[in-house]
Write an enzyme that holds these catalytic residues in place. Structure first.
Site, PDB file in Angstrom:
ATOM      1  N   CYS A  48      78.010  16.535 -32.108  1.00  0.00           N
ATOM      2  CA  CYS A  48      76.605  16.772 -31.782  1.00  0.00           C
ATOM      3  C   CYS A  48      76.516  17.848 -30.711  1.00  0.00           C
ATOM      4  O   CYS A  48      77.161  17.744 -29.668  1.00  0.00           O
ATOM      5  CB  CYS A  48      75.975  15.465 -31.282  1.00  0.00           C
ATOM      6  SG  CYS A  48      74.260  15.654 -30.744  1.00  0.00           S
ATOM      7  N   CYS A  51      75.040  16.158 -27.306  1.00  0.00           N
ATOM      8  CA  CYS A  51      75.765  15.194 -26.457  1.00  0.00           C
ATOM      9  C   CYS A  51      77.271  15.181 -26.660  1.00  0.00           C
ATOM     10  O   CYS A  51      77.986  14.527 -25.903  1.00  0.00           O
ATOM     11  CB  CYS A  51      75.205  13.785 -26.657  1.00  0.00           C
ATOM     12  SG  CYS A  51      75.703  12.997 -28.209  1.00  0.00           S
ATOM     13  N   CYS A  97      71.779  11.637 -34.440  1.00  0.00           N
ATOM     14  CA  CYS A  97      72.959  11.248 -33.674  1.00  0.00           C
ATOM     15  C   CYS A  97      72.685   9.870 -33.075  1.00  0.00           C
ATOM     16  O   CYS A  97      71.677   9.677 -32.398  1.00  0.00           O
ATOM     17  CB  CYS A  97      73.228  12.271 -32.569  1.00  0.00           C
ATOM     18  SG  CYS A  97      74.558  11.784 -31.443  1.00  0.00           S
ATOM     19  N   CYS A 100      72.587  10.015 -28.961  1.00  0.00           N
ATOM     20  CA  CYS A 100      71.506  10.611 -28.162  1.00  0.00           C
ATOM     21  C   CYS A 100      70.176  10.716 -28.913  1.00  0.00           C
ATOM     22  O   CYS A 100      69.177  11.117 -28.330  1.00  0.00           O
ATOM     23  CB  CYS A 100      71.915  11.980 -27.636  1.00  0.00           C
ATOM     24  SG  CYS A 100      72.021  13.275 -28.894  1.00  0.00           S
ATOM     25  N   CYS A 122      72.938  16.725 -45.398  1.00  0.00           N
ATOM     26  CA  CYS A 122      72.497  18.116 -45.272  1.00  0.00           C
ATOM     27  C   CYS A 122      72.143  18.331 -43.798  1.00  0.00           C
ATOM     28  O   CYS A 122      71.106  17.863 -43.331  1.00  0.00           O
ATOM     29  CB  CYS A 122      71.292  18.321 -46.192  1.00  0.00           C
ATOM     30  SG  CYS A 122      70.672  19.988 -46.227  1.00  0.00           S
TER      31      CYS A 122
END
Length: 135
Positions: A48, A51, A97, A100, A122
């Protein structure tokens, strides 16, 4: 929803570029075929961008020709959160995510890709950061 990484919107704005913020925090979408990881074949881990949580691995990335990086499975099922998305006049499943709450993209099923899961995560390139494997 409460997340392990919990920041104010002003803290996110200070840490992310305007483009990153628009996608990660406002559920925007980058233009098709414009992201840095759309055609990447590099072996490594995709985390991510907000984070740093590990989300996907290159061995589950495949060519879907949809204009965004596509993966058939997250690195860990707990790494992502799936949320019903009824925006844009359709029913989709948003991928966030789990650490976060940042928007990553959407997951689609039953499209007929020759993958083990018949799923296509995607994902916006701008939501990810690739850490290449050591050679």
């Amino acid at each position: 929803m409460s997340y392990e990484v919990d920041k104010t919107e002003s803290e996110w704005r200070a840490e992310l570029t305007p483009q990153e913020y628009a996608v990660l925090r406002e559920a925007g979408t980058e233009r098709a075929f414009a992201g840095e990881y759309t055609d990447t074949k590099t072996t490594g881990v995709y985390s991510c961008r907000a984070c740093g949580a590990e989300l996907f691995r290159s061995d589950t990335k495949f060519e879907s020709h949809c204009g965004w990086p596509s993966f058939y499975d997250p690195a860990d099922t707990d790494a992502v959160e799936l949320i019903e998305d009824r925006t844009m006049g359709m029913l989709r499943t948003e991928v966030r995510c789990a650490r976060c709450g940042s928007h990553l993209g959407h997951v689609f099923e039953g499209e007929g890709y020759a993958t083990p899961t018949d799923q296509r995560y995607c994902i916006n390139s701008i939501s990810l950061r690739l850490s290449p494997d050591e050679a």
